[in-house]
Scaffold this motif. Structure first.
Motif, PDB file in Angstrom:
ATOM      1  N   PHE A  96     -24.765 -71.020 -35.093  1.00  0.00           N
ATOM      2  CA  PHE A  96     -26.009 -70.448 -34.589  1.00  0.00           C
ATOM      3  C   PHE A  96     -26.955 -70.244 -35.758  1.00  0.00           C
ATOM      4  CE2 PHE A  96     -22.704 -67.172 -34.701  1.00  0.00           C
ATOM      5  CZ  PHE A  96     -23.191 -66.283 -35.634  1.00  0.00           C
TER       6      PHE A  96
ATOM      7  N   GLU B 269     -23.479 -61.103 -30.296  1.00  0.00           N
ATOM      8  CA  GLU B 269     -24.593 -61.327 -29.377  1.00  0.00           C
ATOM      9  C   GLU B 269     -25.711 -61.989 -30.159  1.00  0.00           C
ATOM     10  OE1 GLU B 269     -27.140 -58.960 -26.018  1.00  0.00           O
ATOM     11  OE2 GLU B 269     -26.492 -57.829 -27.766  1.00  0.00           O
ATOM     12  N   CYS B 270     -26.268 -63.061 -29.598  1.00  0.00           N
ATOM     13  CA  CYS B 270     -27.396 -63.731 -30.236  1.00  0.00           C
ATOM     14  C   CYS B 270     -28.437 -64.048 -29.168  1.00  0.00           C
ATOM     15  CB  CYS B 270     -26.959 -64.976 -30.994  1.00  0.00           C
ATOM     16  SG  CYS B 270     -25.820 -66.059 -30.144  1.00  0.00           S
TER      17      CYS B 270
ATOM     18  N   CYS C 274     -28.213 -69.284 -27.154  1.00  0.00           N
ATOM     19  CA  CYS C 274     -26.823 -69.693 -26.994  1.00  0.00           C
ATOM     20  C   CYS C 274     -26.550 -70.925 -27.859  1.00  0.00           C
ATOM     21  CB  CYS C 274     -26.515 -69.988 -25.536  1.00  0.00           C
ATOM     22  SG  CYS C 274     -24.745 -70.074 -25.233  1.00  0.00           S
TER      23      CYS C 274
ATOM     24  N   CYS D 194     -13.183 -69.239 -30.696  1.00  0.00           N
ATOM     25  CA  CYS D 194     -13.982 -68.876 -29.515  1.00  0.00           C
ATOM     26  C   CYS D 194     -13.083 -68.785 -28.286  1.00  0.00           C
ATOM     27  CB  CYS D 194     -15.072 -69.915 -29.290  1.00  0.00           C
ATOM     28  SG  CYS D 194     -16.089 -69.571 -27.847  1.00  0.00           S
TER      29      CYS D 194
ATOM     30  N   ILE E 213     -17.644 -67.353 -23.479  1.00  0.00           N
ATOM     31  CA  ILE E 213     -19.086 -67.350 -23.694  1.00  0.00           C
ATOM     32  C   ILE E 213     -19.745 -66.856 -22.403  1.00  0.00           C
ATOM     33  CG2 ILE E 213     -21.119 -68.757 -24.224  1.00  0.00           C
ATOM     34  CD1 ILE E 213     -19.063 -70.839 -25.394  1.00  0.00           C
ATOM     35  N   HIS E 214     -20.620 -65.843 -22.522  1.00  0.00           N
ATOM     36  CA  HIS E 214     -21.392 -65.352 -21.382  1.00  0.00           C
ATOM     37  C   HIS E 214     -22.866 -65.448 -21.736  1.00  0.00           C
ATOM     38  CE1 HIS E 214     -17.808 -62.591 -20.210  1.00  0.00           C
ATOM     39  NE2 HIS E 214     -17.658 -63.801 -19.737  1.00  0.00           N
ATOM     40  N   THR E 215     -23.631 -66.088 -20.879  1.00  0.00           N
ATOM     41  CA  THR E 215     -25.072 -66.176 -21.120  1.00  0.00           C
ATOM     42  C   THR E 215     -25.812 -65.323 -20.096  1.00  0.00           C
ATOM     43  OG1 THR E 215     -25.218 -68.173 -19.764  1.00  0.00           O
ATOM     44  CG2 THR E 215     -24.936 -68.480 -22.120  1.00  0.00           C
TER      45      THR E 215
ATOM     46  N   SER F 228     -30.096 -63.529 -23.817  1.00  0.00           N
ATOM     47  CA  SER F 228     -29.076 -63.401 -24.845  1.00  0.00           C
ATOM     48  C   SER F 228     -27.798 -64.147 -24.459  1.00  0.00           C
ATOM     49  CB  SER F 228     -28.751 -61.925 -25.102  1.00  0.00           C
ATOM     50  OG  SER F 228     -28.123 -61.369 -23.966  1.00  0.00           O
ATOM     51  N   CYS F 229     -26.938 -64.252 -25.439  1.00  0.00           N
ATOM     52  CA  CYS F 229     -25.656 -64.913 -25.252  1.00  0.00           C
ATOM     53  C   CYS F 229     -24.606 -64.066 -25.963  1.00  0.00           C
ATOM     54  CB  CYS F 229     -25.724 -66.314 -25.864  1.00  0.00           C
ATOM     55  SG  CYS F 229     -24.190 -67.239 -25.794  1.00  0.00           S
ATOM     56  N   GLU F 230     -23.511 -63.745 -25.295  1.00  0.00           N
ATOM     57  CA  GLU F 230     -22.395 -63.036 -25.900  1.00  0.00           C
ATOM     58  C   GLU F 230     -21.221 -63.998 -26.019  1.00  0.00           C
ATOM     59  OE1 GLU F 230     -21.338 -59.526 -23.748  1.00  0.00           O
ATOM     60  OE2 GLU F 230     -23.074 -58.423 -24.464  1.00  0.00           O
ATOM     61  N   ILE F 231     -20.538 -63.920 -27.167  1.00  0.00           N
ATOM     62  CA  ILE F 231     -19.402 -64.809 -27.414  1.00  0.00           C
ATOM     63  C   ILE F 231     -18.236 -63.971 -27.913  1.00  0.00           C
ATOM     64  CG2 ILE F 231     -18.590 -66.855 -28.637  1.00  0.00           C
ATOM     65  CD1 ILE F 231     -21.614 -67.487 -29.132  1.00  0.00           C
TER      66      ILE F 231
END
Length: 112
Positions: free
Chosen positions: A24, A41-42, A45, A75, A78-80, A84-87
């Motif tokens: 990322f 969290e970013c 994604c 990994c 992954i939840h988008t 935001s995107c959480e991994i």
């Protein structure tokens, strides 16, 4: 039963920065951390695949007094969402294990 109820080790909230070149761009937020896993969290994604291993640099918050360290992570999920995107990652290796352990201990103390 929620996923966090199945965890062996408690996750501690964090506000550290996380970087992983090639995964990322820019900084991501290390949302939580334990000795076995973490979540970042970013805002965008990244191109990332479950089951793959990545190197991640962690930069703890300045008031912790703890320097940066690197983790090798795998990994798991992954939840988008809208913005935001959480991994979720399992921690595979910590080359500077003492610094990593000091940060986990700091987070544990802070959340007590």
């Amino acid at each position: 039963m929620p996923l966090f109820d199945k965890r062996k080790n408690r996750r501690y909230p964090s506000v550290a920065k996380a970087q992983s070149s090639g995964v990322f761009s820019g900084d991501a937020l290390l949302k939580d951390l334990s000795i076995t896993g973490c979540c970042i969290e970013c805002t965008m994604c990244p191109e990332i695949s479950a089951g793959e291993k990545y190197k991640m640099s962690i930069f703890p918050e300045e008031n912790s007094g703890i320097g940066s360290f690197e983790l090798v992570v795998e990994c798991k999920w992954i939840h988008t969402a809208d913005y935001s995107c959480e991994i979720g990652f399992d921690i595979v290796q910590s080359p500077r294990g003492k610094t990593f352990q000091r940060y986990v201990d700091y987070l544990s103390w802070r959340s007590a």
